[in-house]
Motif scaffolding. Structure first.
Motif, short mmCIF file in Angstrom:
data_model
loop_
_atom_site.label_atom_id
_atom_site.label_comp_id
_atom_site.label_asym_id
_atom_site.label_seq_id
_atom_site.Cartn_x
_atom_site.Cartn_y
_atom_site.Cartn_z
N THR A 151 0.84 -1.21 0.00
CA THR A 151 0.00 0.00 0.00
C THR A 151 0.87 1.25 0.00
O THR A 151 0.61 2.20 -0.74
CB THR A 151 -0.95 0.00 1.21
N LEU A 152 1.91 1.22 0.82
CA LEU A 152 2.81 2.36 0.90
C LEU A 152 3.54 2.57 -0.43
O LEU A 152 3.71 3.70 -0.87
CB LEU A 152 3.81 2.14 2.04
N LYS A 153 3.92 1.48 -1.09
CA LYS A 153 4.56 1.60 -2.41
C LYS A 153 3.63 2.28 -3.40
O LYS A 153 4.07 3.14 -4.18
CB LYS A 153 4.95 0.22 -2.95
N ARG B 141 2.01 7.14 -6.40
CA ARG B 141 0.99 8.15 -6.68
C ARG B 141 1.50 9.55 -6.31
O ARG B 141 1.31 10.51 -7.07
CB ARG B 141 -0.29 7.84 -5.90
N ALA B 142 2.14 9.66 -5.16
CA ALA B 142 2.67 10.96 -4.71
C ALA B 142 3.74 11.47 -5.68
O ALA B 142 3.80 12.67 -5.96
CB ALA B 142 3.23 10.85 -3.30
N LYS B 143 4.56 10.56 -6.20
CA LYS B 143 5.59 10.96 -7.17
C LYS B 143 4.94 11.48 -8.45
O LYS B 143 5.38 12.47 -9.02
CB LYS B 143 6.51 9.79 -7.47
N SER C 166 5.27 15.22 -9.88
CA SER C 166 5.74 15.44 -11.26
C SER C 166 4.76 16.29 -12.05
O SER C 166 5.16 17.13 -12.86
CB SER C 166 5.96 14.10 -11.96
N GLU C 167 3.46 16.08 -11.82
CA GLU C 167 2.45 16.90 -12.50
C GLU C 167 2.57 18.36 -12.09
O GLU C 167 2.51 19.26 -12.94
CB GLU C 167 1.05 16.38 -12.20
N HIS C 168 2.74 18.60 -10.80
CA HIS C 168 2.91 19.98 -10.32
C HIS C 168 4.19 20.60 -10.88
O HIS C 168 4.20 21.77 -11.26
CB HIS C 168 2.92 20.03 -8.80
N GLN D 298 5.23 15.69 0.39
CA GLN D 298 4.39 14.51 0.64
C GLN D 298 5.09 13.26 0.10
O GLN D 298 5.14 12.23 0.76
CB GLN D 298 3.02 14.69 -0.02
N TRP D 299 5.63 13.36 -1.11
CA TRP D 299 6.37 12.23 -1.70
C TRP D 299 7.56 11.85 -0.82
O TRP D 299 7.80 10.67 -0.56
CB TRP D 299 6.83 12.57 -3.12
#
Length: 73
Positions: A9-11, A16-18, A22-24, A56-57
């Motif tokens: 789950t953490l992976k 997702r956070a990465k 990257s989108e930001h 967050q990432w």
């Protein structure tokens, strides 16, 4: 077995956070490349969103590393 699920789950959360970070970063890049200097007032808000997403990432990545280290020991 529960720990393995937690790590998986953490992976997923790290991945997702990465992607979000990257989108930001891409949005910030587009602002710099395409819309400055006219849209200069957008810099603080976009930079903060990018910073927050990267933070967050980093936090999730650190948690994952800690969990993996505990599992390995």
């Amino acid at each position: 077995m529960m720990e393995e699920m937690d790590i998986e789950t953490l992976k997923k959360q790290v991945k997702r956070a990465k992607r979000i970070a990257s989108e930001h970063a891409g949005e910030l890049h587009d602002l710099v490349e395409d819309r400055l200097p006219k849209a200069y007032e957008e810099i603080p808000q976009m930079a903060q969103a990018c910073y927050d997403a990267c933070q967050q990432w980093a936090q999730l990545s650190a948690q994952l590393e800690q969990r993996q280290a505990l599992e390995a020991s």
